[in-house]
Design an enzyme around this catalytic site. Structure first.
Site, PDB file in Angstrom:
ATOM      1  CG  ASN A  10       4.397  -6.936  -3.199  1.00 36.08           C
ATOM      2  OD1 ASN A  10       4.070  -7.989  -3.740  1.00 36.08           O
ATOM      3  ND2 ASN A  10       5.619  -6.437  -3.311  1.00 36.08           N
ATOM      4  CD1 TRP A  11      -0.958 -10.022  -0.242  1.00 32.05           C
ATOM      5  CD2 TRP A  11      -1.985 -11.799  -1.161  1.00 32.05           C
ATOM      6  NE1 TRP A  11      -2.258 -10.029   0.200  1.00 32.05           N
ATOM      7  CE2 TRP A  11      -2.916 -11.111  -0.358  1.00 32.05           C
ATOM      8  CE3 TRP A  11      -2.411 -12.933  -1.845  1.00 32.05           C
ATOM      9  CZ2 TRP A  11      -4.233 -11.535  -0.206  1.00 32.05           C
ATOM     10  CZ3 TRP A  11      -3.719 -13.358  -1.707  1.00 32.05           C
ATOM     11  CH2 TRP A  11      -4.625 -12.664  -0.887  1.00 32.05           C
ATOM     12  CE  LYS A  12       7.487  -7.911  -0.509  1.00 26.77           C
ATOM     13  NZ  LYS A  12       8.660  -7.484   0.239  1.00 26.77           N
ATOM     14  CG  HIS A  95       9.242  -4.954  -5.191  1.00 29.29           C
ATOM     15  ND1 HIS A  95      10.236  -5.602  -4.483  1.00 29.29           N
ATOM     16  CD2 HIS A  95       8.364  -4.499  -4.272  1.00 29.29           C
ATOM     17  CE1 HIS A  95       9.949  -5.543  -3.195  1.00 29.29           C
ATOM     18  NE2 HIS A  95       8.829  -4.883  -3.037  1.00 29.29           N
ATOM     19  CD  GLU A  97      11.104  -8.373  -2.200  1.00 36.63           C
ATOM     20  OE1 GLU A  97      10.073  -8.826  -2.714  1.00 36.63           O
ATOM     21  OE2 GLU A  97      11.148  -7.937  -1.025  1.00 36.63           O
ATOM     22  CD  GLU A 165       8.202  -1.078  -1.570  1.00 37.41           C
ATOM     23  OE1 GLU A 165       7.316  -1.403  -0.778  1.00 37.41           O
ATOM     24  OE2 GLU A 165       8.754  -1.886  -2.333  1.00 37.41           O
ATOM     25  N   GLY A 171      11.269  -5.814   4.616  1.00 42.30           N
ATOM     26  CA  GLY A 171      11.326  -7.218   5.013  1.00 42.30           C
ATOM     27  C   GLY A 171      11.827  -7.462   6.423  1.00 42.30           C
ATOM     28  CB  SER A 213       9.207  -2.286   7.993  1.00 43.28           C
ATOM     29  OG  SER A 213      10.205  -3.209   7.623  1.00 43.28           O
ATOM     30  N   GLY A 233       3.992  -5.133   2.595  1.00 42.35           N
ATOM     31  CA  GLY A 233       4.407  -6.495   2.287  1.00 42.35           C
ATOM     32  C   GLY A 233       3.842  -7.468   3.310  1.00 42.35           C
TER      33      GLY A 233
HETATM   34  P1  13P Z   1       7.520  -5.424   4.014  1.00 42.25           P
HETATM   35  O1  13P Z   1       6.295  -4.629   4.370  1.00 42.25           O
HETATM   36  O2  13P Z   1       7.397  -6.855   4.345  1.00 42.25           O
HETATM   37  O3  13P Z   1       8.763  -4.777   4.574  1.00 42.25           O
HETATM   38  O4  13P Z   1       7.660  -5.376   2.424  1.00 42.25           O
HETATM   39  C1  13P Z   1       7.600  -4.157   1.794  1.00 42.25           C
HETATM   40  C2  13P Z   1       7.533  -4.351   0.334  1.00 42.25           C
HETATM   41  O5  13P Z   1       8.494  -4.768  -0.278  1.00 42.25           O
HETATM   42  C3  13P Z   1       6.263  -4.052  -0.333  1.00 42.25           C
HETATM   43  O6  13P Z   1       6.409  -4.032  -1.714  1.00 42.25           O
END
Ligand code: 13P
Length: 250
Positions: A10-12, A95, A97, A165, A171, A213, A233
């Site tokens: 997930n590149w966000k 998600h 976020e 998650e 994050g 993470s 992420g």
């Molecule tokens: P991180 O791996 O940066 O903690 O992010 C996880 C995430 O939200 C994947 O969708």
């Protein structure tokens, strides 16, 4: 039938330019073992899907969201058909976020149904913000699973991917990393909810993956506790680390 492991990146909202996106993508491709048994999916921002699709078919692509209506006057939204027609086959839904911006379980439910109707496979994110001593977080996740999957047809349900998650583990501001035992407990719990709703046979093929993470250092532990793969992420933007996670899965 053995479930195929899946690693999803997930590149966000990264990276800032197409050139950089292509460069990360190419590096991931270069490190892929052609004999790997693990499915690999990259979910970049919408804007990069088309050019990444043209670069290679070796890696599947996914979107990070989709709208629940088929088409029409919905300024700023992107439809499931558009995503499918550009060549993506997966979509991350619910998600944390996006939920933080107001997305509800009902919204996610509509998006799941719309995605399935065009042939996209939804990766449905669930997870609590805090782990309270009274174990209320279990009820929270139960409600998420039940409301998000409400009324989804039995024909589709076995294709859904659930990403557990825990928000507190996501994050760089994560409170701490989740332990593999915490994942195991939650994945058994989610399987029980699904089995009660859809029947043990129907849910056999549903993959429950872990996100929050995920790093090469902790990936094996989650796999040993039954994870069917990962939703990564930060490490998905680092081709070396992402390739390492794929290797560990394979
Ligand atoms: P991180 O791996 O940066 O903690 O992010 C996880 C995430 O939200 C994947 O969708």
């Amino acid at each position: 039938m053995l479930k195929k492991k899946i690693v999803i990146g997930n590149w966000k909202m990264n990276p800032p330019a197409k050139k950089e996106a292509e460069s990360i993508f190419k590096s991931v491709l270069k490190n892929l073992n052609p004999k790997r048994k693990t499915e690999v999916v990259i979910c970049p921002p919408f804007l990069y899907l088309e050019s990444l699709k043209k670069l290679s078919k070796k890696v599947s692509l996914g979107a990070q969201d989709v709208f629940w209506e088929e088409k029409g006057a919905y300024t700023g939204e992107v439809s499931a058909d558009m995503i499918y027609n550009i060549g993506a086959r997966y979509v991350i839904l619910g998600h944390s976020e996006r939920r933080a911006l107001g997305e509800s379980n009902i919204d996610v439910n509509k998006k799941i149904k719309q995605s399935f109707s065009v042939g996209l496979i939804p990766v449905v994110c669930v997870g609590e913000s805090v782990r309270d001593e009274n174990h209320e977080y279990l009820n929270f996740v139960k409600t998420q699973v039940e409301e998000c999957l409400f009324g989804v047809s039995k024909n589709f349900i076995s294709k859904v991917i659930i990403a557990y998650e825990p928000v507190w583990a996501i994050g760089k501001n994560a409170v701490r990393e989740a332990t593999s035992e915490e994942f195991r407990e939650m994945s058994i719990f989610i399987k029980k909810i699904l089995s009660d709703k859809f029947g043990a046979k129907t849910i056999e093929q549903i993959r429950i993956i872990y996100g929050g993470s995920v790093h090469p250092e902790n990936a094996l532990g989650f796999l040993q506790e039954g994870a069917d793969g990962f939703l990564a992420g930060r490490d998905s933007l680092d081709p070396k680390k992402f390739s390492e996670i794929i290797k560990i899965c394979s």
